[in-house]
Design a protein around this motif. Sequence first.
Motif, PDB file in Angstrom:
ATOM      1  N   TYR A  34      12.530  -7.944 -11.036  1.00 30.88           N
ATOM      2  CA  TYR A  34      13.311  -9.164 -11.131  1.00 30.88           C
ATOM      3  C   TYR A  34      14.675  -8.989 -10.484  1.00 30.88           C
ATOM      4  CZ  TYR A  34       9.944 -10.686 -14.653  1.00 30.88           C
ATOM      5  OH  TYR A  34       8.814 -11.035 -15.309  1.00 30.88           O
ATOM      6  N   THR A  35      15.124 -10.032  -9.799  1.00 32.45           N
ATOM      7  CA  THR A  35      16.480 -10.015  -9.260  1.00 32.45           C
ATOM      8  C   THR A  35      17.432 -10.380 -10.391  1.00 32.45           C
ATOM      9  OG1 THR A  35      16.475 -12.348  -8.655  1.00 32.45           O
ATOM     10  CG2 THR A  35      15.636 -10.776  -7.003  1.00 32.45           C
ATOM     11  N   PRO A  36      18.703 -10.060 -10.259  1.00 35.88           N
ATOM     12  CA  PRO A  36      19.666 -10.445 -11.305  1.00 35.88           C
ATOM     13  C   PRO A  36      19.681 -11.949 -11.577  1.00 35.88           C
ATOM     14  CG  PRO A  36      20.643  -8.813  -9.875  1.00 35.88           C
ATOM     15  CD  PRO A  36      19.330  -9.206  -9.251  1.00 35.88           C
ATOM     16  N   ASP A  37      19.516 -12.761 -10.531  1.00 34.43           N
ATOM     17  CA  ASP A  37      19.490 -14.211 -10.725  1.00 34.43           C
ATOM     18  C   ASP A  37      18.269 -14.645 -11.540  1.00 34.43           C
ATOM     19  OD1 ASP A  37      21.866 -14.607  -9.349  1.00 34.43           O
ATOM     20  OD2 ASP A  37      20.832 -14.835  -7.419  1.00 34.43           O
ATOM     21  N   VAL A  39      16.745 -12.803 -13.785  1.00 30.48           N
ATOM     22  CA  VAL A  39      16.976 -12.368 -15.165  1.00 30.48           C
ATOM     23  C   VAL A  39      17.881 -13.371 -15.875  1.00 30.48           C
ATOM     24  CG1 VAL A  39      18.016 -10.583 -16.603  1.00 30.48           C
ATOM     25  CG2 VAL A  39      16.601  -9.940 -14.652  1.00 30.48           C
ATOM     26  N   ARG A  40      18.958 -13.787 -15.217  1.00 29.48           N
ATOM     27  CA  ARG A  40      19.874 -14.773 -15.812  1.00 29.48           C
ATOM     28  C   ARG A  40      19.153 -16.075 -16.115  1.00 29.48           C
ATOM     29  NH1 ARG A  40      22.980 -13.614 -11.508  1.00 29.48           N
ATOM     30  NH2 ARG A  40      24.224 -11.773 -11.859  1.00 29.48           N
ATOM     31  N   ALA A  41      18.343 -16.540 -15.170  1.00 35.03           N
ATOM     32  CA  ALA A  41      17.614 -17.790 -15.363  1.00 35.03           C
ATOM     33  C   ALA A  41      16.665 -17.690 -16.553  1.00 35.03           C
ATOM     34  CB  ALA A  41      16.840 -18.143 -14.099  1.00 35.03           C
ATOM     35  N   ARG A  42      15.957 -16.578 -16.664  1.00 32.44           N
ATOM     36  CA  ARG A  42      15.043 -16.398 -17.800  1.00 32.44           C
ATOM     37  C   ARG A  42      15.790 -16.352 -19.123  1.00 32.44           C
ATOM     38  NH1 ARG A  42      10.944 -11.812 -17.491  1.00 32.44           N
ATOM     39  NH2 ARG A  42      10.050 -13.032 -19.162  1.00 32.44           N
ATOM     40  N   LEU A  43      16.929 -15.668 -19.139  1.00 30.75           N
ATOM     41  CA  LEU A  43      17.710 -15.599 -20.370  1.00 30.75           C
ATOM     42  C   LEU A  43      18.222 -16.975 -20.772  1.00 30.75           C
ATOM     43  CD1 LEU A  43      19.736 -12.313 -19.830  1.00 30.75           C
ATOM     44  CD2 LEU A  43      17.966 -12.725 -21.547  1.00 30.75           C
ATOM     45  N   ARG A  44      18.663 -17.750 -19.793  1.00 31.54           N
ATOM     46  CA  ARG A  44      19.142 -19.109 -20.089  1.00 31.54           C
ATOM     47  C   ARG A  44      18.017 -19.988 -20.615  1.00 31.54           C
ATOM     48  NH1 ARG A  44      22.729 -18.844 -14.837  1.00 31.54           N
ATOM     49  NH2 ARG A  44      24.656 -18.086 -15.788  1.00 31.54           N
TER      50      ARG A  44
END
Length: 53
Positions: A34-37, A39-44
């Motif tokens: 996963y790219t950092p973006d 990961v952020r999207a999934r967390l959100r």
Amino acid sequence: MAKRWVKWLGMAGLAGVAATGAVIARQERERRSYTPDQVRARLRERHAEAEEE
């Protein structure tokens, strides 16, 4: 006869350890892909779902 039982038990244990290691390695590769973006999207998304409940 008892030696065979112990031998098979040991071999089964080694096979189990190897299989567990393979599963963990696969999960780690998936996680690292996963790219950092992403990961952020999934967390959100997960946070938004938790807020709804």
